[in-house]
Design a protein around this motif. Sequence first.
Motif, mmCIF file in Angstrom:
data_model
loop_
_atom_site.group_PDB
_atom_site.id
_atom_site.type_symbol
_atom_site.label_atom_id
_atom_site.label_comp_id
_atom_site.label_asym_id
_atom_site.label_seq_id
_atom_site.Cartn_x
_atom_site.Cartn_y
_atom_site.Cartn_z
ATOM 1 N N UNK A 161 -14.663 78.690 -12.474
ATOM 2 C CA UNK A 161 -14.211 78.945 -11.104
ATOM 3 C C UNK A 161 -14.554 77.729 -10.253
ATOM 4 N N UNK A 162 -13.589 77.298 -9.449
ATOM 5 C CA UNK A 162 -13.798 76.088 -8.646
ATOM 6 C C UNK A 162 -13.315 76.291 -7.217
ATOM 7 N N UNK A 163 -13.810 75.427 -6.337
ATOM 8 C CA UNK A 163 -13.401 75.430 -4.934
ATOM 9 C C UNK A 163 -13.070 74.009 -4.527
ATOM 10 N N UNK A 164 -11.923 73.836 -3.880
ATOM 11 C CA UNK A 164 -11.532 72.547 -3.324
ATOM 12 C C UNK A 164 -11.683 72.646 -1.816
ATOM 13 N N UNK A 165 -12.473 71.752 -1.236
ATOM 14 C CA UNK A 165 -12.711 71.726 0.205
ATOM 15 C C UNK A 165 -11.832 70.647 0.822
ATOM 16 N N UNK A 166 -10.823 71.070 1.561
ATOM 17 C CA UNK A 166 -9.923 70.135 2.245
ATOM 18 C C UNK A 166 -10.309 70.091 3.716
ATOM 19 N N UNK A 167 -10.580 68.891 4.226
ATOM 20 C CA UNK A 167 -11.020 68.715 5.606
ATOM 21 C C UNK A 167 -9.980 67.919 6.369
ATOM 22 N N UNK A 168 -9.627 68.424 7.545
ATOM 23 C CA UNK A 168 -8.587 67.790 8.342
ATOM 24 C C UNK A 168 -9.025 66.400 8.789
ATOM 25 N N UNK A 169 -8.136 65.424 8.586
ATOM 26 C CA UNK A 169 -8.443 64.040 8.941
ATOM 27 C C UNK A 169 -7.327 63.480 9.819
ATOM 28 N N UNK A 170 -7.073 64.144 10.927
ATOM 29 C CA UNK A 170 -6.082 63.675 11.889
ATOM 30 C C UNK A 170 -4.693 63.581 11.307
ATOM 31 N N UNK A 171 -4.012 62.482 11.597
ATOM 32 C CA UNK A 171 -2.624 62.305 11.169
ATOM 33 C C UNK A 171 -2.468 62.188 9.653
ATOM 34 N N UNK A 172 -3.584 62.026 8.940
ATOM 35 C CA UNK A 172 -3.521 61.888 7.489
ATOM 36 C C UNK A 172 -3.510 63.236 6.780
ATOM 37 N N UNK A 173 -3.568 64.326 7.532
ATOM 38 C CA UNK A 173 -3.605 65.646 6.910
ATOM 39 C C UNK A 173 -4.995 65.931 6.368
ATOM 40 N N UNK A 174 -5.046 66.646 5.260
ATOM 41 C CA UNK A 174 -6.339 66.997 4.678
ATOM 42 C C UNK A 174 -6.835 65.920 3.730
ATOM 43 N N UNK A 175 -8.116 65.589 3.871
ATOM 44 C CA UNK A 175 -8.827 64.772 2.887
ATOM 45 C C UNK A 175 -9.498 65.763 1.938
ATOM 46 N N UNK A 176 -9.366 65.529 0.664
ATOM 47 C CA UNK A 176 -9.855 66.485 -0.322
ATOM 48 C C UNK A 176 -11.088 65.952 -1.019
ATOM 49 N N UNK A 177 -12.149 66.764 -0.994
ATOM 50 C CA UNK A 177 -13.345 66.435 -1.762
ATOM 51 C C UNK A 177 -13.104 66.831 -3.223
ATOM 52 N N UNK A 178 -13.900 66.317 -4.156
ATOM 53 C CA UNK A 178 -13.746 66.735 -5.562
ATOM 54 C C UNK A 178 -13.958 68.236 -5.718
ATOM 55 N N UNK A 179 -13.333 68.816 -6.733
ATOM 56 C CA UNK A 179 -13.526 70.234 -7.020
ATOM 57 C C UNK A 179 -15.011 70.525 -7.208
ATOM 58 N N UNK A 180 -15.446 71.668 -6.674
ATOM 59 C CA UNK A 180 -16.837 72.088 -6.802
ATOM 60 C C UNK A 180 -16.900 73.292 -7.735
ATOM 61 N N UNK A 181 -17.849 73.274 -8.661
ATOM 62 C CA UNK A 181 -18.133 74.449 -9.496
ATOM 63 C C UNK A 181 -19.604 74.797 -9.281
ATOM 64 N N UNK A 182 -19.950 76.040 -9.520
ATOM 65 C CA UNK A 182 -21.338 76.450 -9.337
ATOM 66 C C UNK A 182 -21.662 76.754 -7.902
ATOM 67 N N UNK A 183 -22.266 75.781 -7.187
ATOM 68 C CA UNK A 183 -22.716 75.998 -5.808
ATOM 69 C C UNK A 183 -21.955 75.092 -4.857
ATOM 70 N N UNK A 184 -21.398 75.686 -3.796
ATOM 71 C CA UNK A 184 -20.689 74.941 -2.754
ATOM 72 C C UNK A 184 -21.525 74.982 -1.484
ATOM 73 N N UNK A 185 -21.753 73.808 -0.885
ATOM 74 C CA UNK A 185 -22.511 73.721 0.361
ATOM 75 C C UNK A 185 -21.728 72.943 1.394
ATOM 76 N N UNK A 186 -21.801 73.392 2.647
ATOM 77 C CA UNK A 186 -21.138 72.687 3.736
ATOM 78 C C UNK A 186 -21.923 72.903 5.022
ATOM 79 N N UNK A 187 -21.689 72.044 6.001
ATOM 80 C CA UNK A 187 -22.312 72.216 7.317
ATOM 81 C C UNK A 187 -21.284 72.584 8.373
#
Length: 200
Positions: A161-187
Motif C-alpha cells: 500500500x502506498x501514498x503519493x503526496x502531491x503539493x500545489x506549486x503554483x502555475x506548475x500544478x502539483x509537485x509529486x513526492x516519491x511514493x511512501x510506504x509504511x509511515x507517511x508524515x507531513x506538517x
Amino acid sequence: MTAVPEETPRPKLAVVPHLLTVAEYAELGEVESGYTELQEGRLLMVPSPAPRHNLASLELAIRLRGQLSDDLVVIQDVDVDLELAPPGAPGFSRRPDVLVVRRPALKRVEEEGGLIRASEVEVVIEIVSPGSYRTDHVIKREEYAAAGIPRYWIVDLAEPISLVDCQLAGEFGYQQAPDVVGKFETTAPCAIVLRIDDLV
C-alpha cells in the motif's frame, strides 16, 4: 398461486438535454446505481466502491480525525464544486473518498445549501480502484490542481500500500513526492502521521 412482491422502484437518472451547471447537478440527488460526478457539464457514472476500498477510506478518516487542528474537519464521500466554471456555465464536481476541509465550510453548506467548494478544501484524497488509475493520477490530478486544492493524496491499495503526496506549486500544478510506504508524515495542513501499510 404465489404472489410476487412488487419491487420498490429506484430513482432513475433523468435524460438531461443540456450540459449541467454545478447547481443543476446538486439538485439531481442520488441515482439508482453508484453515484455521479460532473465533468464540464457531463454526468459521469462512477461505480460504488468495493468493501476493501470503503474500509481504507474509513480508516483514513478515523486516523486523520484525531490529528487535525481544531479549524479542520475530515469528511468522506461528498460532492465538491471544483469552481472551475462560472455559476451559469457547464460545471465540474467530484466526489473524493476523503476530504480535509476548513470547519466553517460545514456551517456555510448548512445555512446556504450547495456543495463544499474547492476553495474550502485543504487536502483531497482518492483511493485508486480497479479502472480508476488514469482518472486518479491524470484527470483528477489536473482538475484538483486547477481548482487550487493545496494537497492531493493518492492512495493505492495494491501491495505494498502506498501514498503519493502531491503539493500545489503554483502555475506548475502539483509537485509529486516519491511514493511512501509504511509511515507517511507531513506538517501541512498540520502535523500528521499515518501508518498506511495496515489500512486494510
